[in-house]
Enzyme design. Structure first.
Site, mmCIF file in Angstrom:
data_model
loop_
_atom_site.group_PDB
_atom_site.id
_atom_site.type_symbol
_atom_site.label_atom_id
_atom_site.label_comp_id
_atom_site.label_asym_id
_atom_site.label_seq_id
_atom_site.Cartn_x
_atom_site.Cartn_y
_atom_site.Cartn_z
ATOM 1 N N GLU A 23 39.230 31.548 35.686
ATOM 2 C CA GLU A 23 39.173 32.642 34.701
ATOM 3 C C GLU A 23 38.196 32.273 33.573
ATOM 4 O O GLU A 23 38.310 32.791 32.464
ATOM 5 C CB GLU A 23 40.560 32.922 34.120
ATOM 6 C CG GLU A 23 41.372 33.864 34.973
ATOM 7 C CD GLU A 23 42.672 34.297 34.291
ATOM 8 O OE1 GLU A 23 43.192 35.351 34.667
ATOM 9 O OE2 GLU A 23 43.178 33.576 33.416
ATOM 10 N N ASP B 175 50.689 30.095 38.646
ATOM 11 C CA ASP B 175 50.356 29.106 37.615
ATOM 12 C C ASP B 175 51.448 28.039 37.546
ATOM 13 O O ASP B 175 51.167 26.850 37.348
ATOM 14 C CB ASP B 175 50.219 29.782 36.243
ATOM 15 C CG ASP B 175 49.194 30.896 36.275
ATOM 16 O OD1 ASP B 175 48.277 30.822 37.117
ATOM 17 O OD2 ASP B 175 49.314 31.847 35.479
HETATM 18 O O1 RIB Z 1 48.479 34.297 36.319
HETATM 19 C C1 RIB Z 1 49.032 35.085 35.308
HETATM 20 C C2 RIB Z 1 48.077 35.201 34.170
HETATM 21 O O2 RIB Z 1 46.935 35.900 34.607
HETATM 22 C C3 RIB Z 1 48.604 35.977 33.005
HETATM 23 O O3 RIB Z 1 49.282 35.184 32.064
HETATM 24 C C4 RIB Z 1 47.377 36.662 32.461
HETATM 25 O O4 RIB Z 1 47.011 36.249 31.202
HETATM 26 C C5 RIB Z 1 46.281 36.436 33.494
HETATM 27 O O5 RIB Z 1 45.395 35.475 33.092
#
Ligand code: RIB
Length: 351
Positions: free
Chosen positions: A143, A269
């Site tokens: 990201e 995550d």
């Molecule tokens: O993976 C979940 C996350 O993806 C969220 O917390 C949001 O911020 C996006 O980045």
């Protein structure tokens, strides 16, 4: 002594509406509840790892706004090292708009803000200070700009750390970056995208996307050149669990325990953070993956990406209940306490 988890990734503030169902394009769905949470894949992974008791530092970019200040405080409150966070002037902190339905499914749109301004030079500066070394895990998500992610993996590998790339989102990643990761952790869709992109670039027919093991093997083969000797893929399969695929070894199917899911946001995550923490604690790939799958399943039981991420004690209780971990041995008996009904051992004579 545990190694460290050095996370390089994004930090967002999540604005979440939790409702009965997700809208169709052009449709307004009424009746949800609104909450604000801390998020961003990098921030979430750092929290998931820190809750499991390993030292964690994060390299990420925040804006010079209230969201950025809050995000820093929230990370520091979890015990995460925030010294090398980058604060970008006149820039907004990343924001994710998230919709969650009654089945815990979500839709996410991210305005990256400061995350898009994290450069390879920022990452280099930060990682030179942190000096990754053998035993550490450098955990990277996508990201952030690809060059920044590549630099993190390059420095991590050069320092002898284990490098993990969560290729989320999967677009724009080629062999030159994928082969810098010891472990890739795509979900099914990301895996299919990585292989389809590579096939389009190199002119071969990708395997059918519905077979994650074949697709994972195809990816391992194409990144073989330049990859570390232990390269592996941990493909996440949502509520069913994950599959660990290594070159020359049978795949390992890891089933997730059944739980009542409230919000699946951040489950990936949680898995990545717990996986990195377990590797940094010295567990092997399989043991780390098994822990990570259980941590991810616990994390979906509360709303918000980070709220349900387990502590070390909670995760270990669950691992013991599932028979994945042995219970701790009972404490040694205190020789001064005599159990009821037992004949005391004669003590030394006092003259
Ligand atoms: O993976 C979940 C996350 O993806 C969220 O917390 C949001 O911020 C996006 O980045």
């Amino acid at each position: 002594m545990s190694g460290r988890v050095l996370v390089v990734g994004s930090v967002n503030v999540d604005l979440v509406v939790q409702g009965e169902r997700l809208p169709q394009p052009g449709e307004t769905v009424m009746g949800g509840t609104f909450s604000r949470f801390h998020g961003g894949k990098g921030g979430n992974q750092a929290v998931a790892a820190a809750r499991l008791g390993v030292p964690v530092m994060i390299v990420a970019a925040l804006g010079d706004d209230e969201f950025g200040n809050d995000a820093r405080t929230a990370l520091a409150r979890e015990g995460i090292g925030t010294d090398v966070l980058v604060r970008l002037e006149r820039t907004a902190t990343g924001v994710a708009l998230i919709l969650v339905d009654a089945k815990a499914e979500n839709m996410i749109a991210v305005a990256p803000g400061a995350n898009a301004g994290l450069t390879a030079a920022h990452v280099r500066q930060a990682l030179i200070r942190l000096a990754p070394h053998p035993g550490d895990v450098v955990m990277v998500t996508h990201e952030i700009p690809t060059d920044a992610a590549r630099e993190a993996l390059r420095i991590g590998r050069a320092g002898g750390a284990t490098t993990v790339l969560n290729p989320a989102p999967a677009g724009g990643l080629d062999r030159s970056i994928l082969s810098l990761a010891d472990v890739l952790t795509p979900n099914r869709g990301e895996l299919a995208r990585l292989v389809a992109d590579d096939a389009a670039r190199s002119g071969y027919t990708p395997p059918p996307a519905d077979d994650p093991i074949k697709t994972a093997r195809a990816l391992l083969d194409v990144i073989a050149e330049g990859a570390g000797p232990h390269s592996a893929l941990l493909v996440t399969l949502g509520p069913t669990g994950a599959v660990l695929v290594r070159r020359g070894k049978p795949p390992i199917d890891i089933k997730a325990p059944k739980v009542k899911a409230i919000d699946a946001t951040g489950a990936g995550d949680s898995l990545n953070g717990a996986f990195a923490a377990a590797l940094a604690s010295g567990l092997d790939l399989e043991a780390a993956a098994r822990r990570a799958v259980v941590a991810a399943s616990l994390s979906v039981m509360r709303a918000g990406a980070r709220e349900g991420m387990p502590s070390k004690a909670d995760l270990e209780t669950k691992l013991i209940a599932l028979g994945i971990m042995l219970p701790p041995p009972p404490p040694p008996a205190d020789p001064d306490v005599v159990a009821e009904g037992s004949t005391p051992e004669p003590g030394p004579e006092v003259r």
